[in-house]
Write a protein that holds these residues in place. Structure first.
Motif, PDB file in Angstrom:
ATOM      1  N   ARG A  17      67.536  58.771  21.297  1.00 36.26           N
ATOM      2  CA  ARG A  17      68.088  59.171  22.604  1.00 36.26           C
ATOM      3  C   ARG A  17      69.490  59.750  22.461  1.00 36.26           C
ATOM      4  O   ARG A  17      69.847  60.703  23.160  1.00 36.26           O
ATOM      5  N   ALA A  74      70.642  63.570  23.513  1.00 38.84           N
ATOM      6  CA  ALA A  74      71.779  63.824  24.409  1.00 38.84           C
ATOM      7  C   ALA A  74      72.835  64.686  23.723  1.00 38.84           C
ATOM      8  O   ALA A  74      73.393  65.604  24.334  1.00 38.84           O
ATOM      9  N   ARG A 101      75.738  64.850  33.526  1.00 38.05           N
ATOM     10  CA  ARG A 101      75.954  64.628  32.084  1.00 38.05           C
ATOM     11  C   ARG A 101      76.857  63.420  31.863  1.00 38.05           C
ATOM     12  O   ARG A 101      76.632  62.605  30.973  1.00 38.05           O
ATOM     13  N   GLU A 104      77.226  60.794  33.786  1.00 36.09           N
ATOM     14  CA  GLU A 104      76.464  59.567  34.033  1.00 36.09           C
ATOM     15  C   GLU A 104      75.537  59.250  32.859  1.00 36.09           C
ATOM     16  O   GLU A 104      75.425  58.094  32.445  1.00 36.09           O
ATOM     17  N   GLN A 105      74.901  60.272  32.312  1.00 38.25           N
ATOM     18  CA  GLN A 105      74.009  60.078  31.165  1.00 38.25           C
ATOM     19  C   GLN A 105      74.782  59.539  29.960  1.00 38.25           C
ATOM     20  O   GLN A 105      74.359  58.577  29.323  1.00 38.25           O
TER      21      GLN A 105
END
Length: 146
Positions: free
Chosen positions: A79, A83, A100, A102-103
């Motif tokens: 992950r 990202a 982005r 928040e991710q």
């Protein structure tokens, strides 16, 4: 172009202060309105700083996540790689920068059990992030009265 964002927000504050505030009889309602006006004024002063802040924060979190990658479990590493390899967002796209952000923050939270040096770096970043955050609420939140 006029009215610009700041002028529109200030205009709303003037209307709230001159047309609405005098009509409010209850102290709680007046205090609530004062707090709302203060926060609209904060937005008026700071809204333009949010996108540069998000770009700075996203870049800093990207570097932290790159450092965390080597210590992450395989599923998290996958992950993180996805990202970190994502296509760059358009520099002027505030909604994409916020998504982005928040991710990356969610991924960063998953990396907090890494080595002490990484944890210290994340802590230092979060302290600096808090110091730089441009949207600081002003005034106390009114207490609810029965």
């Amino acid at each position: 172009m006029h009215p610009n964002v700041k002028e529109q927000l200030e205009g709303m504050c003037r209307i709230l202060e001159t047309a609405i505030a005098p009509e409010l009889g209850h102290a709680h309602s007046q205090e609530t309105l004062r707090s709302l006006i203060a926060n609209v004024r904060m937005l008026s002063r700071a809204w333009h700083q949010l996108l540069p802040f998000l770009h700075w924060d996203n870049d800093a979190m990207g570097a932290l996540l790159m450092a965390a990658r080597d210590h992450a479990a395989p599923a998290l590493r996958t992950r993180l790689d996805a990202a970190l390899q994502a296509a760059p967002i358009e520099a002027a796209d505030a909604l994409a920068a916020e998504a982005r952000n928040e991710q990356l923050r969610a991924l960063l939270c998953e990396c907090l059990d890494g080595p002490p040096a990484l944890t210290a770096a994340v802590s230092a970043h979060l302290t600096e992030r808090s110091r730089r955050f441009p949207l600081r609420l002003t005034g106390a939140v009114p207490k609810h009265t029965a």
